[in-house]
Design an enzyme around this catalytic site. Structure first.
Site, PDB file in Angstrom:
ATOM      1  N   GLU A 112       6.085  -4.320  -1.229  1.00  0.00           N
ATOM      2  CA  GLU A 112       5.877  -2.690  -1.322  1.00  0.00           C
ATOM      3  C   GLU A 112       7.091  -2.149  -0.699  1.00  0.00           C
ATOM      4  O   GLU A 112       7.736  -2.853   0.192  1.00  0.00           O
ATOM      5  CB  GLU A 112       4.612  -2.383  -0.669  1.00  0.00           C
ATOM      6  CG  GLU A 112       3.416  -2.706  -1.342  1.00  0.00           C
ATOM      7  CD  GLU A 112       1.983  -1.838  -0.819  1.00  0.00           C
ATOM      8  OE1 GLU A 112       1.351  -1.917  -1.749  1.00  0.00           O
ATOM      9  OE2 GLU A 112       1.754  -1.678   0.368  1.00  0.00           O
ATOM     10  N   HIS A 228       2.032  10.482  -1.208  1.00  0.00           N
ATOM     11  CA  HIS A 228       2.418   9.041  -2.166  1.00  0.00           C
ATOM     12  C   HIS A 228       3.191   9.422  -3.071  1.00  0.00           C
ATOM     13  O   HIS A 228       3.034  10.591  -3.964  1.00  0.00           O
ATOM     14  CB  HIS A 228       0.822   8.550  -2.541  1.00  0.00           C
ATOM     15  CG  HIS A 228       1.211   6.798  -2.992  1.00  0.00           C
ATOM     16  ND1 HIS A 228       1.985   6.712  -4.189  1.00  0.00           N
ATOM     17  CD2 HIS A 228       0.769   5.833  -2.448  1.00  0.00           C
ATOM     18  CE1 HIS A 228       1.841   5.571  -4.188  1.00  0.00           C
ATOM     19  NE2 HIS A 228       1.319   4.894  -3.046  1.00  0.00           N
ATOM     20  N   ARG A 274       8.452   5.794   1.592  1.00  0.00           N
ATOM     21  CA  ARG A 274       7.701   6.554   0.745  1.00  0.00           C
ATOM     22  C   ARG A 274       8.173   8.200   0.692  1.00  0.00           C
ATOM     23  O   ARG A 274       8.133   8.843  -0.176  1.00  0.00           O
ATOM     24  CB  ARG A 274       6.251   6.613   1.059  1.00  0.00           C
ATOM     25  CG  ARG A 274       5.275   6.108   0.277  1.00  0.00           C
ATOM     26  CD  ARG A 274       3.989   6.092   0.901  1.00  0.00           C
ATOM     27  NE  ARG A 274       3.390   4.731   0.383  1.00  0.00           N
ATOM     28  CZ  ARG A 274       2.267   4.375   0.841  1.00  0.00           C
ATOM     29  NH1 ARG A 274       1.447   4.935   1.414  1.00  0.00           N
ATOM     30  NH2 ARG A 274       1.930   3.161   0.035  1.00  0.00           N
ATOM     31  N   HIS A 335      -1.807  11.869   0.489  1.00  0.00           N
ATOM     32  CA  HIS A 335      -2.356  10.545   0.595  1.00  0.00           C
ATOM     33  C   HIS A 335      -2.706  10.274   1.856  1.00  0.00           C
ATOM     34  O   HIS A 335      -4.006   9.455   2.041  1.00  0.00           O
ATOM     35  CB  HIS A 335      -1.310   9.529   0.277  1.00  0.00           C
ATOM     36  CG  HIS A 335      -1.695   8.050   0.020  1.00  0.00           C
ATOM     37  ND1 HIS A 335      -2.832   7.720  -0.753  1.00  0.00           N
ATOM     38  CD2 HIS A 335      -1.332   7.120   0.624  1.00  0.00           C
ATOM     39  CE1 HIS A 335      -2.917   6.415  -0.693  1.00  0.00           C
ATOM     40  NE2 HIS A 335      -2.080   5.995   0.181  1.00  0.00           N
ATOM     41  N   ARG A 370       4.503   6.381   7.781  1.00  0.00           N
ATOM     42  CA  ARG A 370       3.887   5.189   7.625  1.00  0.00           C
ATOM     43  C   ARG A 370       4.260   4.127   6.919  1.00  0.00           C
ATOM     44  O   ARG A 370       4.653   4.618   5.645  1.00  0.00           O
ATOM     45  CB  ARG A 370       2.026   5.221   7.413  1.00  0.00           C
ATOM     46  CG  ARG A 370       1.338   4.138   7.207  1.00  0.00           C
ATOM     47  CD  ARG A 370      -0.093   4.203   6.860  1.00  0.00           C
ATOM     48  NE  ARG A 370      -0.333   4.855   5.795  1.00  0.00           N
ATOM     49  CZ  ARG A 370      -0.640   4.194   4.738  1.00  0.00           C
ATOM     50  NH1 ARG A 370      -1.052   2.954   4.940  1.00  0.00           N
ATOM     51  NH2 ARG A 370      -0.745   4.957   3.509  1.00  0.00           N
TER      52      ARG A 370
HETATM   53  P1  FAD Z   1     -12.602   5.948   5.382  1.00  0.00           P
HETATM   54  O1  FAD Z   1     -12.732   4.440   4.491  1.00  0.00           O
HETATM   55  O2  FAD Z   1     -12.055   7.139   4.755  1.00  0.00           O
HETATM   56  O3  FAD Z   1     -14.162   6.205   5.832  1.00  0.00           O
HETATM   57  C1  FAD Z   1     -14.700   7.208   6.768  1.00  0.00           C
HETATM   58  C2  FAD Z   1     -15.857   7.276   6.790  1.00  0.00           C
HETATM   59  O4  FAD Z   1     -16.489   8.371   7.550  1.00  0.00           O
HETATM   60  C3  FAD Z   1     -16.674   7.721   5.459  1.00  0.00           C
HETATM   61  O5  FAD Z   1     -17.817   6.623   5.283  1.00  0.00           O
HETATM   62  C4  FAD Z   1     -17.208   9.150   5.837  1.00  0.00           C
HETATM   63  O6  FAD Z   1     -18.283   9.417   4.927  1.00  0.00           O
HETATM   64  C5  FAD Z   1     -17.500   9.210   7.208  1.00  0.00           C
HETATM   65  N1  FAD Z   1     -17.601  10.222   7.830  1.00  0.00           N
HETATM   66  C6  FAD Z   1     -16.297  11.358   8.058  1.00  0.00           C
HETATM   67  N2  FAD Z   1     -16.766  12.488   8.570  1.00  0.00           N
HETATM   68  C7  FAD Z   1     -17.938  12.236   9.046  1.00  0.00           C
HETATM   69  C8  FAD Z   1     -18.953  12.975   9.879  1.00  0.00           C
HETATM   70  N3  FAD Z   1     -18.599  13.921  10.244  1.00  0.00           N
HETATM   71  N4  FAD Z   1     -20.071  12.278   9.956  1.00  0.00           N
HETATM   72  C9  FAD Z   1     -20.568  11.182   9.476  1.00  0.00           C
HETATM   73  N5  FAD Z   1     -19.636  10.413   8.695  1.00  0.00           N
HETATM   74  C10 FAD Z   1     -18.422  10.935   8.412  1.00  0.00           C
HETATM   75  N6  FAD Z   1      -4.018   1.510   3.061  1.00  0.00           N
HETATM   76  C11 FAD Z   1      -3.555   0.205   3.165  1.00  0.00           C
HETATM   77  O7  FAD Z   1      -3.309   0.065   4.125  1.00  0.00           O
HETATM   78  N7  FAD Z   1      -3.258  -0.272   1.969  1.00  0.00           N
HETATM   79  C12 FAD Z   1      -3.666   0.445   0.766  1.00  0.00           C
HETATM   80  O8  FAD Z   1      -3.398  -0.592  -0.223  1.00  0.00           O
HETATM   81  C13 FAD Z   1      -4.212   1.676   0.799  1.00  0.00           C
HETATM   82  N8  FAD Z   1      -4.363   2.057  -0.669  1.00  0.00           N
HETATM   83  C14 FAD Z   1      -5.144   3.206  -0.461  1.00  0.00           C
HETATM   84  C15 FAD Z   1      -5.348   3.887  -1.786  1.00  0.00           C
HETATM   85  C16 FAD Z   1      -6.089   5.178  -1.935  1.00  0.00           C
HETATM   86  C17 FAD Z   1      -6.352   5.622  -3.167  1.00  0.00           C
HETATM   87  C18 FAD Z   1      -6.282   5.949  -0.622  1.00  0.00           C
HETATM   88  C19 FAD Z   1      -7.042   7.077  -0.714  1.00  0.00           C
HETATM   89  C20 FAD Z   1      -5.924   5.365   0.534  1.00  0.00           C
HETATM   90  C21 FAD Z   1      -5.281   4.034   0.688  1.00  0.00           C
HETATM   91  N9  FAD Z   1      -4.956   3.723   2.130  1.00  0.00           N
HETATM   92  C22 FAD Z   1      -4.462   2.172   2.038  1.00  0.00           C
HETATM   93  C23 FAD Z   1      -5.179   3.985   3.159  1.00  0.00           C
HETATM   94  C24 FAD Z   1      -6.556   3.503   3.854  1.00  0.00           C
HETATM   95  O9  FAD Z   1      -7.348   3.067   2.557  1.00  0.00           O
HETATM   96  C25 FAD Z   1      -7.131   4.136   4.660  1.00  0.00           C
HETATM   97  O10 FAD Z   1      -6.493   4.652   5.569  1.00  0.00           O
HETATM   98  C26 FAD Z   1      -8.541   3.554   5.466  1.00  0.00           C
HETATM   99  O11 FAD Z   1      -9.325   2.818   4.301  1.00  0.00           O
HETATM  100  C27 FAD Z   1      -9.176   4.399   6.230  1.00  0.00           C
HETATM  101  O12 FAD Z   1     -10.557   3.759   6.594  1.00  0.00           O
HETATM  102  P2  FAD Z   1     -11.437   4.464   7.575  1.00  0.00           P
HETATM  103  O13 FAD Z   1     -12.353   3.507   8.022  1.00  0.00           O
HETATM  104  O14 FAD Z   1     -10.632   4.861   8.913  1.00  0.00           O
HETATM  105  O15 FAD Z   1     -11.912   5.708   6.741  1.00  0.00           O
HETATM  106  C1  SIN Z   2      -0.626   1.877  -2.465  1.00  0.00           C
HETATM  107  O1  SIN Z   2      -1.444   0.790  -3.273  1.00  0.00           O
HETATM  108  O2  SIN Z   2       0.354   2.219  -2.976  1.00  0.00           O
HETATM  109  C2  SIN Z   2      -1.399   2.233  -1.521  1.00  0.00           C
HETATM  110  C3  SIN Z   2      -0.718   1.478  -0.206  1.00  0.00           C
HETATM  111  C4  SIN Z   2      -1.014   2.413   1.088  1.00  0.00           C
HETATM  112  O3  SIN Z   2      -1.341   3.541   1.081  1.00  0.00           O
HETATM  113  O4  SIN Z   2      -0.806   1.728   2.222  1.00  0.00           O
END
Ligand code: FAD
Ligand code: SIN
Length: 513
Positions: A112, A228, A274, A335, A370
């Site tokens: 990537e 993104h 990015r 993103h 990032r």
């Molecule tokens: P999330 O997975 O967003 O979970 C947050 C949780 O908190 C949810 O369950 C939500 O309901 C809950 N919540 C929020 N506020 C409250 C509240 N007040 N009370 C109770 N619950 C609450 N990163 C990579 O490293 N590789 C990738 O390939 C990649 N691809 C991505 C593709 C997309 C489309 C997106 C959007 C992001 C991508 N990212 C990627 C980034 C990565 O997915 C996220 O940064 C990561 O999944 C975040 O995980 P998290 O557990 O911190 O938050």
């Molecule tokens: C992607 O698949 O391009 C997302 C990867 C990332 O947000 O880290």
């Protein structure tokens, strides 16, 4: 309902679920999540997880790439931990049951942007996040961990500088519950819904940052928001992510005049960091008077495209686009929230007993930009460290404040006749138009003034949408004010009125109430 736990974890993305599996070994655990267990950003992750497990790779190379992308503001200690501990945490994930894609019996690694070697592990082709979420959820269920769905955390209870518990709004009954804990861990994800065009789930409303700020935690690096470069741009269709791995596998960017342009902007061409690719696309869109460019994979074998990117292929096909035959219309979209609740290398905040993990946290590993696929890894590495720390039970926390300045949120007028009533749509348009990929002092000033008025308008929340709107307005204020303060361009923060990077700004902006 039980009213006291050792650990309360807010959120059920990768951070919340993985933390709960570690915490259950140490004491009683409760997960609160504001929707269904599977509502999160995690399940949409496509590209994969970065880890230096390849034969030609080393943690040192991963460290160097992360630091280079971070444009001078990464915390080197945190990046060292991230890259050194990566392989062990991947092994943990495999033990829990996540099955990464393989080639000839070995884990497949893709490239990537801004990674010097192929280093990204993926699952189900482009369904990495979905596979992780499903596997962790199944394990949480199997282990009998208590998960309260439809519970939105509304307030962190702090007494004498220590966390005592949390208040949560039960959206079905409308009641507020108070639950005590020894350790409260915010795993609430990012704030991507601040922007009109974004790749995020509806849950990404900056709740963790808003709750933590109100409770007295430090909030850092909010001006750095990652866009993104390639989200689908088709009228009436959401900006579905077209993974960076598509460019990693050979996808080419062309403008609407069919001219390949990335070599004009960077030697790394399509695989430049990015922020550079996103700004280059914006420049090309302006030059060609268009709202899109094209990402072309028609030169790749259709079998490679459909097996490597089954989700993307299917989503586009469902919207009438066969990407093996026609280029994909794309444009940048908001993103990833790089700023957040400031932590040390143990996930601790400046409030004893309060921890933050995942996208809501700011551990310092991302700096101003990032490196792709470092965020899922960041969760695994720092979740483990949080659990190690809570076993030590020091009751004290130390957050290093080197290279940073603590500032108050500026006071602004609370009334202005010409400001309309705040709605989610107006907020998203304001932020997209004024605090976007390219910002200027005038635009930021306008947004900051409007947000201050909106903050005084939102009043006492009554339901989930009004809590989320109130949190978004506060998160938007923190982002906009930080972007106004930083009078330079660095990483993902680009100011048209001060386009140069300056050594005078090699410090972090921290808001503390
Ligand atoms: P999330 O997975 O967003 O979970 C947050 C949780 O908190 C949810 O369950 C939500 O309901 C809950 N919540 C929020 N506020 C409250 C509240 N007040 N009370 C109770 N619950 C609450 N990163 C990579 O490293 N590789 C990738 O390939 C990649 N691809 C991505 C593709 C997309 C489309 C997106 C959007 C992001 C991508 N990212 C990627 C980034 C990565 O997915 C996220 O940064 C990561 O999944 C975040 O995980 P998290 O557990 O911190 O938050
Ligand atoms: C992607 O698949 O391009 C997302 C990867 C990332 O947000 O880290």
């Amino acid at each position: 309902m039980k009213k006291s736990y050792d650990y309360i974890i807010i959120g059920s993305g990768i951070a919340g679920l993985y933390l709960s599996l570690l915490a259950r070994e140490q004491g009683s655990v409760l997960i609160l999540t504001k929707g269904n267990i599977d509502e999160c950003n995690t399940k949409y992750a496509q590209g994969g997880i970065a880890a230096a497990i390849g034969r030609l790779d080393t943690p040192g190379m991963h460290f160097n790439d992360t630091i280079a992308a971070g444009a001078g503001l990464c915390d080197e200690g945190a990046v060292s931990i991230l890259t050194e501990e990566a392989a062990d945490r991947i092994a943990d994930l495999i033990r829990i049951g996540v099955s990464f894609d393989t080639v000839d019996g070995e884990i497949a690694l893709t490239k990537e942007a801004a990674h010097s070697v192929p280093r990204i592990l993926h699952a189900g082709g482009d369904a990495t996040g979905g596979q992780i979420e499903q596997t962790l959820t199944a394990k949480v269920r199997q282990d009998g961990i208590t998960v309260l769905e439809n519970f939105l955390a509304t307030e962190i209870i702090v007494e004498n500088g220590m966390v005592k518990g949390v208040k949560a709004f039960e959206s079905r009954s409308g009641s507020i519950e108070e639950i005590e804990c020894r350790f409260l861990i915010l795993a609430t994800g990012g704030a991507g819904r601040l922007f009109k065009l974004n790749t995020n789930s509806e849950i990404a409303t900056g709740d963790g940052v808003a709750l933590a700020y109100r409770a007295g935690a430090e909030i850092m690096d909010m001006e750095f928001f990652q866009f993104h470069p390639t989200a689908l741009r088709v009228p009436g269709v959401p900006p579905f992510l077209i993974s960076e791995a598509v460019r990693g596998e050979g996808g080419i960017l062309r403008n609407v005049e069919n001219v390949r342009f990335m070599h004009d902007y960077s030697e790394q061409a399509e695989l430049a960091p990015r922020d550079i690719v996103a700004r280059s696309i914006v420049t090309e869109m302006i030059k060609t008077h268009s709202d899109r460019v094209f990402l072309d994979v028609t030169h790749l074998s259709p079998k490679v495209v459909t097996t490597r990117f089954p989700q993307i292929f299917r989503f586009c096909m469902d919207h009438g686009l066969d990407i093996t035959r026609a280029p994909i219309p794309v444009a940048p979209a908001a993103h990833y929230t790089m700023g957040g609740v400031r932590t040390n290398i143990w996930g601790e905040t400046n409030i004893a007993g309060l921890f933050a993990c995942g996208e809501t946290s700011c551990t310092g590993v991302h700096g101003a930009n990032r490196l792709a696929s470092n965020s899922l890894l960041e969760v695994l590495v720092f979740a483990k460290r949080i659990m190690q720390r809570t076993q030590e039970v020091s009751g004290l926390c130390s957050v290093d404040r080197a290279n940073s300045k603590i500032v108050p949120l500026p006071v602004r007028p609370k009334r202005r006749e010409d400001v309309p009533w705040v709605t989610l749509g107006l907020l998203q348009s304001l932020i997209w138009d004024n605090v976007g990929i390219v910002r200027s002092k005038e635009q930021l000033q306008e947004a900051a003034d409007t947000l201050a008025v909106w903050q005084s308008m939102v009043g006492e929340p009554m339901d989930r949408p009004s809590y989320e709107l109130s949190n978004l307005v506060l998160a938007g204020r923190l982002m906009t004010e930080a972007a106004l303060i930083r009078q330079e361009s660095r990483g993902a923060h680009f100011r048209s009125d001060c386009p140069e990077t300056s050594p005078d700004w090699l410090w972090h902006i921290i808001f503390h109430r």
